[in-house]
Design a protein around this motif. Structure first.
Motif, PDB file in Angstrom:
ATOM      1  N   SER A  67       0.862  -1.188   0.000  1.00 45.06           N
ATOM      2  CA  SER A  67       0.000   0.000   0.000  1.00 45.06           C
ATOM      3  C   SER A  67       0.891   1.229   0.000  1.00 45.06           C
ATOM      4  CB  SER A  67      -0.922   0.007   1.217  1.00 45.06           C
ATOM      5  OG  SER A  67      -1.745  -1.142   1.237  1.00 45.06           O
ATOM      6  N   SER A  68       0.357   2.331  -0.494  1.00 44.04           N
ATOM      7  CA  SER A  68       1.175   3.515  -0.715  1.00 44.04           C
ATOM      8  C   SER A  68       1.452   4.288   0.572  1.00 44.04           C
ATOM      9  CB  SER A  68       0.503   4.439  -1.732  1.00 44.04           C
ATOM     10  OG  SER A  68       1.203   5.659  -1.824  1.00 44.04           O
ATOM     11  N   THR A  69       2.726   4.391   0.936  1.00 44.97           N
ATOM     12  CA  THR A  69       3.135   5.200   2.084  1.00 44.97           C
ATOM     13  C   THR A  69       2.875   6.681   1.802  1.00 44.97           C
ATOM     14  OG1 THR A  69       4.864   3.589   2.591  1.00 44.97           O
ATOM     15  CG2 THR A  69       5.069   5.761   3.590  1.00 44.97           C
ATOM     16  N   VAL A  70       3.198   7.131   0.588  1.00 45.53           N
ATOM     17  CA  VAL A  70       3.010   8.537   0.228  1.00 45.53           C
ATOM     18  C   VAL A  70       1.538   8.929   0.339  1.00 45.53           C
ATOM     19  CG1 VAL A  70       3.185  10.210  -1.654  1.00 45.53           C
ATOM     20  CG2 VAL A  70       5.042   8.580  -1.268  1.00 45.53           C
ATOM     21  N   PHE A  71       0.657   8.106  -0.229  1.00 50.05           N
ATOM     22  CA  PHE A  71      -0.780   8.408  -0.206  1.00 50.05           C
ATOM     23  C   PHE A  71      -1.311   8.401   1.227  1.00 50.05           C
ATOM     24  CE2 PHE A  71      -5.194   7.031  -0.129  1.00 50.05           C
ATOM     25  CZ  PHE A  71      -5.782   7.882  -1.041  1.00 50.05           C
TER      26      PHE A  71
ATOM     27  N   ASN B 298      -5.002   0.635  -1.614  1.00 55.34           N
ATOM     28  CA  ASN B 298      -4.455   1.160  -2.857  1.00 55.34           C
ATOM     29  C   ASN B 298      -3.201   0.375  -3.217  1.00 55.34           C
ATOM     30  OD1 ASN B 298      -2.210   2.536  -1.292  1.00 55.34           O
ATOM     31  ND2 ASN B 298      -3.996   3.630  -0.504  1.00 55.34           N
ATOM     32  N   PHE B 299      -2.658   0.663  -4.375  1.00 51.27           N
ATOM     33  CA  PHE B 299      -1.372   0.090  -4.770  1.00 51.27           C
ATOM     34  C   PHE B 299      -0.279   1.123  -4.502  1.00 51.27           C
ATOM     35  CE2 PHE B 299      -4.300  -2.292  -7.705  1.00 51.27           C
ATOM     36  CZ  PHE B 299      -4.203  -3.494  -7.027  1.00 51.27           C
ATOM     37  N   SER B 300       0.965   0.668  -4.519  1.00 50.95           N
ATOM     38  CA  SER B 300       2.022   1.479  -3.927  1.00 50.95           C
ATOM     39  C   SER B 300       3.173   1.809  -4.865  1.00 50.95           C
ATOM     40  CB  SER B 300       2.589   0.736  -2.707  1.00 50.95           C
ATOM     41  OG  SER B 300       3.738   1.354  -2.201  1.00 50.95           O
ATOM     42  N   GLU B 301       3.815   2.951  -4.552  1.00 52.22           N
ATOM     43  CA  GLU B 301       5.065   3.296  -5.217  1.00 52.22           C
ATOM     44  C   GLU B 301       6.145   2.252  -4.943  1.00 52.22           C
ATOM     45  OE1 GLU B 301       4.890   5.084  -1.188  1.00 52.22           O
ATOM     46  OE2 GLU B 301       3.559   5.138  -2.917  1.00 52.22           O
ATOM     47  N   PHE B 302       6.022   1.517  -3.824  1.00 57.82           N
ATOM     48  CA  PHE B 302       7.004   0.466  -3.543  1.00 57.82           C
ATOM     49  C   PHE B 302       6.809  -0.716  -4.491  1.00 57.82           C
ATOM     50  CE2 PHE B 302       8.639   2.282   0.392  1.00 57.82           C
ATOM     51  CZ  PHE B 302       9.938   1.811   0.357  1.00 57.82           C
ATOM     52  N   GLY B 303       5.588  -0.913  -4.973  1.00 56.22           N
ATOM     53  CA  GLY B 303       5.379  -1.914  -6.016  1.00 56.22           C
ATOM     54  C   GLY B 303       6.154  -1.556  -7.269  1.00 56.22           C
ATOM     55  N   LEU B 304       6.168  -0.251  -7.592  1.00 59.06           N
ATOM     56  CA  LEU B 304       6.953   0.218  -8.735  1.00 59.06           C
ATOM     57  C   LEU B 304       8.446   0.003  -8.498  1.00 59.06           C
ATOM     58  CD1 LEU B 304       5.059   3.585  -9.409  1.00 59.06           C
ATOM     59  CD2 LEU B 304       5.036   1.562 -10.880  1.00 59.06           C
ATOM     60  N   ILE B 305       8.895   0.286  -7.271  1.00 58.17           N
ATOM     61  CA  ILE B 305      10.322   0.123  -6.948  1.00 58.17           C
ATOM     62  C   ILE B 305      10.723  -1.346  -7.046  1.00 58.17           C
ATOM     63  CG2 ILE B 305      12.014   0.348  -5.090  1.00 58.17           C
ATOM     64  CD1 ILE B 305      10.443   2.839  -4.159  1.00 58.17           C
TER      65      ILE B 305
ATOM     66  N   LEU C 269       2.378  -0.090   7.067  1.00 61.87           N
ATOM     67  CA  LEU C 269       3.140   0.393   5.912  1.00 61.87           C
ATOM     68  C   LEU C 269       4.640   0.210   6.113  1.00 61.87           C
ATOM     69  CD1 LEU C 269       1.106   3.645   5.209  1.00 61.87           C
ATOM     70  CD2 LEU C 269       1.362   1.722   3.629  1.00 61.87           C
ATOM     71  N   ILE C 270       5.112   0.502   7.320  1.00 62.25           N
ATOM     72  CA  ILE C 270       6.547   0.343   7.600  1.00 62.25           C
ATOM     73  C   ILE C 270       6.945  -1.126   7.498  1.00 62.25           C
ATOM     74  CG2 ILE C 270       8.298   0.516   9.407  1.00 62.25           C
ATOM     75  CD1 ILE C 270       6.959   3.106  10.299  1.00 62.25           C
ATOM     76  N   MET C 271       6.101  -2.027   8.015  1.00 64.57           N
ATOM     77  CA  MET C 271       6.383  -3.453   7.886  1.00 64.57           C
ATOM     78  C   MET C 271       6.444  -3.863   6.416  1.00 64.57           C
ATOM     79  SD  MET C 271       6.914  -5.070  10.741  1.00 64.57           S
ATOM     80  CE  MET C 271       6.759  -6.721  10.056  1.00 64.57           C
ATOM     81  N   GLN C 272       5.517  -3.363   5.614  1.00 64.48           N
ATOM     82  CA  GLN C 272       5.537  -3.665   4.186  1.00 64.48           C
ATOM     83  C   GLN C 272       6.821  -3.145   3.540  1.00 64.48           C
ATOM     84  OE1 GLN C 272       1.982  -1.955   2.504  1.00 64.48           O
ATOM     85  NE2 GLN C 272       0.672  -3.630   3.162  1.00 64.48           N
TER      86      GLN C 272
ATOM     87  N   LEU D 233       6.056  -2.698 -15.761  1.00 63.43           N
ATOM     88  CA  LEU D 233       6.236  -1.447 -15.018  1.00 63.43           C
ATOM     89  C   LEU D 233       5.182  -0.428 -15.448  1.00 63.43           C
ATOM     90  CD1 LEU D 233       8.037  -0.145 -12.888  1.00 63.43           C
ATOM     91  CD2 LEU D 233       9.457   0.751 -14.734  1.00 63.43           C
ATOM     92  N   ARG D 234       4.866  -0.394 -16.736  1.00 66.76           N
ATOM     93  CA  ARG D 234       3.803   0.496 -17.210  1.00 66.76           C
ATOM     94  C   ARG D 234       2.446   0.060 -16.665  1.00 66.76           C
ATOM     95  NH1 ARG D 234       7.103  -0.071 -21.827  1.00 66.76           N
ATOM     96  NH2 ARG D 234       5.741  -1.662 -22.744  1.00 66.76           N
ATOM     97  N   VAL D 235       2.219  -1.254 -16.611  1.00 69.14           N
ATOM     98  CA  VAL D 235       0.967  -1.768 -16.048  1.00 69.14           C
ATOM     99  C   VAL D 235       0.838  -1.357 -14.580  1.00 69.14           C
ATOM    100  CG1 VAL D 235      -0.331  -3.857 -15.455  1.00 69.14           C
ATOM    101  CG2 VAL D 235       0.854  -3.707 -17.658  1.00 69.14           C
ATOM    102  N   MET D 236       1.936  -1.514 -13.841  1.00 72.47           N
ATOM    103  CA  MET D 236       1.908  -1.168 -12.417  1.00 72.47           C
ATOM    104  C   MET D 236       1.687   0.325 -12.222  1.00 72.47           C
ATOM    105  SD  MET D 236       2.172  -2.793  -9.505  1.00 72.47           S
ATOM    106  CE  MET D 236       1.858  -2.091  -7.888  1.00 72.47           C
ATOM    107  N   ALA D 237       2.301   1.147 -13.065  1.00 71.32           N
ATOM    108  CA  ALA D 237       2.104   2.599 -12.964  1.00 71.32           C
ATOM    109  C   ALA D 237       0.640   2.960 -13.179  1.00 71.32           C
ATOM    110  CB  ALA D 237       2.990   3.318 -13.982  1.00 71.32           C
ATOM    111  N   LEU D 238       0.008   2.316 -14.148  1.00 71.00           N
ATOM    112  CA  LEU D 238      -1.421   2.554 -14.384  1.00 71.00           C
ATOM    113  C   LEU D 238      -2.259   2.102 -13.189  1.00 71.00           C
ATOM    114  CD1 LEU D 238      -1.781   1.448 -18.119  1.00 71.00           C
ATOM    115  CD2 LEU D 238      -2.074   3.761 -17.214  1.00 71.00           C
ATOM    116  N   MET D 239      -1.889   0.961 -12.610  1.00 67.98           N
ATOM    117  CA  MET D 239      -2.640   0.448 -11.460  1.00 67.98           C
ATOM    118  C   MET D 239      -2.541   1.395 -10.266  1.00 67.98           C
ATOM    119  SD  MET D 239      -1.497  -3.506 -11.803  1.00 67.98           S
ATOM    120  CE  MET D 239      -1.898  -3.834 -10.105  1.00 67.98           C
ATOM    121  N   VAL D 240      -1.344   1.925 -10.028  1.00 67.08           N
ATOM    122  CA  VAL D 240      -1.177   2.894  -8.942  1.00 67.08           C
ATOM    123  C   VAL D 240      -2.075   4.106  -9.191  1.00 67.08           C
ATOM    124  CG1 VAL D 240       0.448   4.496  -7.861  1.00 67.08           C
ATOM    125  CG2 VAL D 240       1.151   2.153  -8.336  1.00 67.08           C
TER     126      VAL D 240
END
Length: 537
Positions: free
Chosen positions: A123-127, A312-319, A150-153, A335-342
């Protein structure tokens, strides 16, 4: 001079995103796609800045890492169980999509399926931090639980990033076990750097040198080094100040990371379909958080608000996918698919989070059936007793007011705060303080009203908290006089409109208090001089 001018694109799209109520991160992702679509396929200055943004993100996470909070069962248990079940269900869903004939999913091996499912589990830490800070809910039970998960993730992601390097670390890596011995030196340096630009430079140096560079030198992932350095500094009294001083740098550098995602190319029709299909997992993700957190005895509202924050989906998924693509484990198209999902997940999560209380009110009867008893120790109803004064928020302002009012009201004062450690501190100091979250609507529904209350003081650090509490006092027709603190004139106006009879600007009050102390000292000093003169005479 062309490249710097391109920054106007993410700026304008980020402003547009915030105007319509979405995180600016969506604007940055769209800006990357837009620049690529305009024929700008390479921005060489992005990559080093993007890497620095990721390192500072992990360093900041380390600075805020409270190992005691991670030891709570709802945090480590919730994060571990949720990620495990999400990987399992997502893997089955992905394999099912492949079996029905979708070639993009059918081409994935088992290892790639598990890796993609792993990326979907974050899940998105930023969001989440943005949403919690805007509401003033960062220190509520559900907010602290969400941040802990989030920190554990993030820790799970760092473990993967370290393992993904694909090479065994040097034997010298064992020497890093002695790094905690250098903590006193780091603390001494942090004590001496002051509070200005040298503090910022210290943070950058710690994240990049004994952190990233040292770990990379011995064959470990630089990201892990940045996290460990943050963790080593987390116990220092200036850790929070250091984190705040680096905040804008971290956010700015992360812009480059999100822009770089769009530089992977415009998504094809099949990639958009894949992203939409995988976004169907979001309801399961949120529902699983809700079910788990109620099993850990959080009340329904706390569990639901946390699940909406984490849904939600996360920037860490992108990383994670960026690291996998770098070593050839995944095709760059994902990576493009994940960006769209986020992006899609933020478009859904933002309005749902904003309407969290409305959703809870509508489904309250059904959600309450999921609760387990007894409730979590920090999620208990409040029994007021018969105090004459009620103080919401027992920080510096609230505790100072408590001590001053005690001279007039005696021990007929009750403080309320949402942090257990603050409650324990005040009770040990002889003040009467109970645990409670005034921004929780269930708090007001379960509150045992008392006719003895003459004065209510709203002394919470967040205007949102004070304003919400004033609104609830008005709704339940509290008859006591209500006073509150504020910072800005517009906040004063809002509080007066809600029936608050007295509003104190904390900056003006601090100035008046300082002047009063100076005058009192001058009077005392003058009195001493007069007394000495009379004795001399």
């Amino acid at each position: 001079m062309l490249d710097p001018m391109l920054l106007l694109v993410p700026l304008l799209l980020a402003i547009l995103a915030t105007v319509v109520g979405f995180p600016p991160l969506i604007g940055y992702l769209l800006a990357g796609f837009a620049l690529y679509g305009a024929g700008i396929e390479a921005l060489p200055f992005l990559e080093p800045i993007a890497d620095l943004g990721v390192l500072l993100l992990l360093f900041a996470i380390g600075l805020k890492l409270d190992l005691r909070s991670l030891a709570k069962s709802e945090v480590w248990g919730g994060a571990s169980i949720h990620l495990g079940l999400t990987v399992l269900v997502s893997s089955l869903f992905i394999k099912g999509l492949g079996l029905v004939g979708l070639s993009q999913f059918a081409a994935l091996s088992l290892d790639q399926t598990l890796l993609l499912a792993f990326a979907l589990g974050f899940s998105s830490t930023v969001f989440a931090i943005k949403v919690l800070e805007e509401r003033g809910d960062s220190q509520t039970l559900y907010g602290r639980t969400a941040i802990g998960i989030l920190i554990m993730q993030d820790l799970f992601a760092v473990v993967y990033l370290t393992a993904s390097k694909g090479a065994l670390p040097s034997v010298w890596a064992l020497g890093l076990l002695a790094l905690p011995l250098a903590r006193p030196l780091f603390y001494r340096l942090l004590d001496r750097v002051g509070h200005g630009e040298v503090l910022v430079l210290f943070g950058l140096a710690m994240a990049l040198v004994p952190g990233a560079a040292l770990f990379d030198l011995v064959g470990l992932k630089p990201d892990l080094g940045a996290l460990v350095m943050g963790l080593l500094l987390a116990g220092h009294r200036k850790a929070n100040e250091l984190s705040k001083s680096l905040f804008l740098f971290k956010e700015l550098f992360l812009v480059a990371f999100f822009l770089s995602i769009g530089q992977q190319g415009l998504p094809t029709g099949s990639e958009i379909v894949a992203a939409l299909l995988l976004t169907l997992l979001l309801p399961f993700k949120s529902a699983l958080f809700l079910a788990m957190l109620t099993r850990f005895r959080l009340r329904a509202r706390s569990a639901m608000m946390a699940s909406l924050t984490l849904g939600n989906f996360s920037e860490f998924g992108l990383i994670v996918l960026t690291a996998a693509i770098a070593v050839g484990s995944m095709d760059p198209s994902w990576l493009r698919v994940m960006a769209l999902m986020v992006t899609f997940s933020f478009l859904l999560a933002a309005p749902l989070s904003d309407r969290g209380q409305e959703i809870y009110s509508r489904w309250r009867a059904r959600l309450k059936k999921m609760e387990r008893y007894p409730s979590h120790p920090e999620d208990q109803p409040i029994r007021l007793g018969q105090p004459r004064v009620l103080i919401f928020g027992m920080g510096r302002i609230g505790s100072g007011a408590y001590d001053d009012l005690r001279q007039h009201y005696g021990d007929n004062i009750l403080g309320i705060d949402h942090k257990q450690e603050i409650v324990d501190h005040h009770n040990n100091a002889g003040r009467q303080v109970v645990l409670g979250d005034a921004t929780d609507t269930d708090f007001w529904e379960k509150l045992e009203h008392s006719d003895s209350i003459e004065l209510v003081l709203l002394a919470m650090p967040s205007h949102h908290g004070n304003e919400f509490t004033a609104r609830q006092l008005k709704r339940v027709k509290f008859k006591a006089e209500v006073a509150a603190v504020s910072r800005w004139p517009e906040e004063e106006a809002e509080l007066y409109d809600l029936g608050v009879s007295q509003v104190y600007n904390i900056y003006e009050a601090a100035g008046a208090g300082m002047a009063e102390q100076i005058l009192e000292r001058n009077k005392a000093s003058l009195g001493a001089k007069v007394s000495m003169t009379s004795r001399t005479a």
